[in-house]
Write a protein that holds these residues in place. Sequence first.
Motif, PDB file in Angstrom:
ATOM      1  N   SER A 126       0.828  -1.212   0.000  1.00 12.95           N
ATOM      2  CA  SER A 126       0.000   0.000   0.000  1.00 12.95           C
ATOM      3  C   SER A 126       0.858   1.255   0.000  1.00 12.95           C
ATOM      4  N   LYS A 127       1.949   1.219   0.736  1.00 16.66           N
ATOM      5  CA  LYS A 127       2.832   2.385   0.787  1.00 16.66           C
ATOM      6  C   LYS A 127       3.432   2.659  -0.601  1.00 16.66           C
ATOM      7  N   LYS A 128       3.868   1.594  -1.279  1.00 14.15           N
ATOM      8  CA  LYS A 128       4.432   1.753  -2.619  1.00 14.15           C
ATOM      9  C   LYS A 128       3.382   2.286  -3.594  1.00 14.15           C
ATOM     10  N   GLU A 129       2.168   1.733  -3.527  1.00 14.62           N
ATOM     11  CA  GLU A 129       1.096   2.158  -4.416  1.00 14.62           C
ATOM     12  C   GLU A 129       0.700   3.610  -4.144  1.00 14.62           C
ATOM     13  N   ALA A 130       0.655   3.980  -2.865  1.00 14.75           N
ATOM     14  CA  ALA A 130       0.309   5.362  -2.511  1.00 14.75           C
ATOM     15  C   ALA A 130       1.363   6.331  -3.047  1.00 14.75           C
TER      16      ALA A 130
END
Length: 156
Positions: A137-141
């Motif tokens: 999620s952090k990478k996608e955000a």
Amino acid sequence: MDKNIMAGELDNLYEKFSAHTLPRWEDLPEIDLYMDQVIALMRKYLSIFEEEGEKMLTPAMVNNYVKMGAVPPPVKKKYSKAHIAHLLIICFLKQILPISMICEIIRTYLGVYSESEMLNAFSSEYEQILRAAAASSKKEAARILEMQEDAAYIRS
């Protein structure tokens, strides 16, 4: 929303989820608990996922899980470590699976593991999944924020 604020909020969520641990069998109370004590303890364990005003576990839910066979019946109105282990697994999985399937998962685990091994294995697996989801999620955000930045640059 301002990019820096959003990035800060996402970082906070990432830290919160990547640092979260589920209790192991050894962490559970040695003494049996009454319903109100179980609810208070579970609220502590589940607090990371509770939304304001939403209860992930109530006495009525516990009674229903007992009636469904998902949780063993209490002994003299008291709940043991085994009860708490079942409730933890149910509460974490009920957000994504129906109770009937969770009951089957618990039965399958108990066909192979003891109650303590079941909780410890579940806790380890759940933490790994939670950390992987937080990292993803952090990478996608970060990718989405970058795309928004690019789109703002193109529009200007």
